[in-house]
Each structure stands twice: as structure tokens, then as C-alpha cells.
Design an enzyme around this catalytic site. Sequence first.
Site, PDB file in Angstrom:
ATOM      1  N   GLY A 134     -24.331  13.622 -23.466  1.00 35.58           N
ATOM      2  CA  GLY A 134     -23.838  12.303 -23.842  1.00 35.58           C
ATOM      3  C   GLY A 134     -25.002  11.457 -24.314  1.00 35.58           C
ATOM      4  O   GLY A 134     -26.095  11.969 -24.548  1.00 35.58           O
ATOM      5  N   ASP A 173     -12.028   4.553 -22.829  1.00 37.46           N
ATOM      6  CA  ASP A 173     -12.754   5.581 -23.595  1.00 37.46           C
ATOM      7  C   ASP A 173     -11.941   6.857 -23.706  1.00 37.46           C
ATOM      8  O   ASP A 173     -12.478   7.954 -23.650  1.00 37.46           O
ATOM      9  CB  ASP A 173     -14.103   5.863 -22.915  1.00 37.46           C
ATOM     10  CG  ASP A 173     -15.080   6.556 -23.857  1.00 37.46           C
ATOM     11  OD1 ASP A 173     -14.898   6.462 -25.096  1.00 37.46           O
ATOM     12  OD2 ASP A 173     -16.020   7.207 -23.363  1.00 37.46           O
ATOM     13  N   LYS A 204     -10.296   9.920 -25.147  1.00 36.89           N
ATOM     14  CA  LYS A 204     -10.454  10.815 -26.310  1.00 36.89           C
ATOM     15  C   LYS A 204     -10.426  12.240 -25.772  1.00 36.89           C
ATOM     16  O   LYS A 204     -10.703  12.454 -24.584  1.00 36.89           O
ATOM     17  CB  LYS A 204     -11.766  10.522 -27.063  1.00 36.89           C
ATOM     18  CG  LYS A 204     -12.975  10.488 -26.178  1.00 36.89           C
ATOM     19  CD  LYS A 204     -14.239  10.134 -26.953  1.00 36.89           C
ATOM     20  CE  LYS A 204     -15.399   9.946 -25.983  1.00 36.89           C
ATOM     21  NZ  LYS A 204     -16.672   9.641 -26.589  1.00 36.89           N
ATOM     22  N   ASN A 245     -13.053  13.742 -23.387  1.00 36.36           N
ATOM     23  CA  ASN A 245     -13.140  13.292 -21.993  1.00 36.36           C
ATOM     24  C   ASN A 245     -11.989  13.804 -21.142  1.00 36.36           C
ATOM     25  O   ASN A 245     -11.833  13.409 -20.007  1.00 36.36           O
ATOM     26  CB  ASN A 245     -13.184  11.758 -21.923  1.00 36.36           C
ATOM     27  CG  ASN A 245     -14.519  11.222 -22.392  1.00 36.36           C
ATOM     28  OD1 ASN A 245     -15.496  11.952 -22.458  1.00 36.36           O
ATOM     29  ND2 ASN A 245     -14.564   9.947 -22.737  1.00 36.36           N
ATOM     30  N   ASP A 270     -15.765  11.017 -17.287  1.00 34.16           N
ATOM     31  CA  ASP A 270     -16.523   9.996 -18.007  1.00 34.16           C
ATOM     32  C   ASP A 270     -15.972   8.586 -17.819  1.00 34.16           C
ATOM     33  O   ASP A 270     -15.220   8.069 -18.651  1.00 34.16           O
ATOM     34  CB  ASP A 270     -16.584  10.311 -19.507  1.00 34.16           C
ATOM     35  CG  ASP A 270     -17.661   9.467 -20.189  1.00 34.16           C
ATOM     36  OD1 ASP A 270     -18.295   8.638 -19.505  1.00 34.16           O
ATOM     37  OD2 ASP A 270     -17.862   9.639 -21.397  1.00 34.16           O
ATOM     38  N   THR A 288     -15.043   5.014 -28.805  1.00 33.84           N
ATOM     39  CA  THR A 288     -15.244   5.843 -29.984  1.00 33.84           C
ATOM     40  C   THR A 288     -14.419   5.270 -31.134  1.00 33.84           C
ATOM     41  O   THR A 288     -13.249   4.939 -30.921  1.00 33.84           O
ATOM     42  CB  THR A 288     -14.778   7.268 -29.658  1.00 33.84           C
ATOM     43  OG1 THR A 288     -15.494   7.699 -28.503  1.00 33.84           O
ATOM     44  CG2 THR A 288     -15.052   8.224 -30.799  1.00 33.84           C
TER      45      THR A 288
END
Length: 361
Positions: free
Chosen positions: A60, A174, A176, A179, A192, A209
Site C-alpha cells: 500500500g 474506501d 473497492k 480491499n 484496510d 480511490t
Amino acid sequence: MGTHGLHLHHILSGHSQPAEPVVTPASSNNVIKTTTTKSTVSSGKYSLSDFKILRTLGTGSFGRVHLVQSVHNRRYYAIKVLKKAQVVKMKQVEHTNDERRMLKLVEHPFLIRMWGTFQDSKNLFMVMDYIEGGELFSLLRKSQRFPNPVAKFYAAEVVMALDYLHSNNIIYRDLKPENILLDKSGHIKITDFGFAKEVPDVTYTLCGTPDYIAPEVVSSKPYNKSVDWWSVGILIYEMLAGYTPFYDRTPLKTYENILQCHVRYPSYIHPDARDLLEHLITKDLTRRYGNLANGTADIYNHPWFAEVVWEKLYSKTIETPYEPPIEPGVGDSSLFDRYPEEQPDYGATGPDPYASLFKDF
Ligand SMILES: Nc1ncnc2c1ncn2[C@@H]1O[C@H](COP(=O)(O)OP(=O)(O)OP(=O)(O)O)[C@@H](O)[C@H]1O
């Protein structure tokens, strides 16, 4: 592994099963106990000498995640290592402390479990369960796109996890496919928490993102947990179509597309899915499901989810659409991409200019 691994069962097809009522998960299961008496985490419980550090599973912005093996019980774990200097440079001190605090609090079948944290003079370490089945992202890229029932299965588990976080005043922010990990039987685990935020009301920070960011975040308006429902829409779209709806060559163009919010729906997207997506991927917060008077019931009770038996999903007593082809419990990491390994400075001693910033670790 390839698309051949994607075999469908009848769980979500509904044809072979009598209809069961759709129930929103009992709120008693859903509340984080904030009393510290039953914490699974205690600072100082672990140190580097407790683990053999093995390969990198992912990287990351501030560090990497390693597969590790406990020298005591021989079990495998994942340890996320963050470089203090990098965290400070990128102004992520607060996010990092938040991530530790939230991972310590949350307890849900579809959220990663953290066992403890420790630090040396240069790095922060977070010990988590090792989730062996790899990223949903890898499966999606290999499959190109998921059949309707498969997308529905993963979406339903994501919905339950986010609803749990929201009912504990945590916005995830977050979401996505990178993750979302798959456990050995093919259920999801969201990892995450670097961007998750505990918010009683609204918040303003820009993070996440590009492809998954809600328009109100792009235009720096105050926002609330409905940004996560937007991202669920993007996730469902990406699972069904194989690409995100606002994808473009540069992040800036993606942001412009998000603000325009014009979505093309390929004809193969099921009308029920499309209806749900139109109520998630909408700029209009007075229309976005999850944010209306009925709250998450608009999502749980949507026709696209009609066959989902939510309590069975929660208890993981239904079959998953895909079982990762790995041998569980032996540190098999064949489903994770390879990353160049670095000579680590783990265990560094000496002066620590950032000691005061990470007292909780
Ligand atoms: N518990 C785990 N088990 C197995 N793999 C994991 C685990 N946690 C993380 N990973 C792998 O490591 C990758 C990076 O983890 P994570 O997203 O937490 O790191 P990050 O530094 O916060 O990344 P980002 O910059 O995307 O925020 C994940 O995408 C996943 O592939």
C-alpha cells in the site's frame, strides 16, 4: 485458477427454494461493545520475535502486508507494516490511529479481525487473521465479469458489513475490490480500515480511490455514510460489467465523469440490478438508497436481493459461489500476486522521533 472455478449453486437463484422472509440482521448482533473488558487486543502483547516474517501479500501507500507464522502456535497471520516516517509525511497519523482503534472495536463475520499491534522505532505492526483466498479483485479480473447471482452474493455480504459499520457510526470510505478478500470457503472479509472514519454526523476530507468516490466527496461537500452506498453501487456495477462506470484515462477525467454522473447500463445487466444501481449511483441524495427514510431497508428489501436469506448469509451457512482452490491452514499464498521483496528494517532500535504520535500501538 480461472473462470472454471466459478460454479453456481442454487442458493441465490431462489427457484429451488421456498421464499423465506428477508430480515434485516438483528441489531443486537450489530452493535460494537465499547466496554474494554472483552477486548481481543492488548498493546504490548506481541513483538516481532513472536513471528517468522514470510512473503509480501500486498503493498500500500505506506507499507506492506506480510504473511507471517507464529513461532508459538505455528498458525499463519497477516501483519500490516506501516513505516512511521511515511505515515507522518503523508499526514496519515490520525487515519492510522483511527484504523487501529476501529479494527480493535469491530467484530463481524465479514470484517477482518485484528489480534494486536506493536511497534519498533521505525515501523508500526498490525496482526490480523490471514485471509487465504486472495482479493475479490483478482477473481473479478480473471472472470472478467460475474454472473448476476455471483455479484449478488458478494454484494449482499458487503451490504451487511457496511450496515454494521454504519450502525456503529463508522463510515468505511474506501470500498473497492482490492480491499475485499475471500476466506477459505469463499466468504468476503473487508480489510484496510486506513480510511474509515468514526463520524457522528458529516465530514469533509477527500480520500479514497477515484473510481469509487461519490460526487459529494469530489466536490468537497459535507457527506455522510451514504458515500458508502454509492461505492456499493460502483462495486456492483464493476462486478456485473467488468469495468467501473466512470472509468477514464486520468483521475481528473474520472472525477469529471463522476460529477456528470451519466451511467451507461449494458443490456446484459438485469433490470432489478439496474433499478438498484440507479438508486445507489445517483448524485441526488434524496433518492439514494441507504439515505432515505427507510434507511438500509430499501437495500435489504430490494427485488434484486429478493432471494437472499440474510440470516443464513450472516451465519455463513449457505454455500458460496466460488471456493478458493487452496489448502487451508498451511500458509498457501498462491492466490496472491507477487511483489518485489525489500530488505526490511523490522526490529529497528534507536531514536524514534515519532514515538509520541503512535502511543496506542
Ligand atoms: N488479512 C489479510 N490477509 C491476506 N491478505 C491481506 C490481508 N490484509 C491485507 N492483505 C493484502 O494486502 C493488500 C494491502 O493491504 P491494505 O489495503 O490493508 O494496505 P494499505 O497499505 O492500507 O493499502 P492502500 O494503499 O490500498 O490503502 C490487500 O489488498 C491484500 O491483498
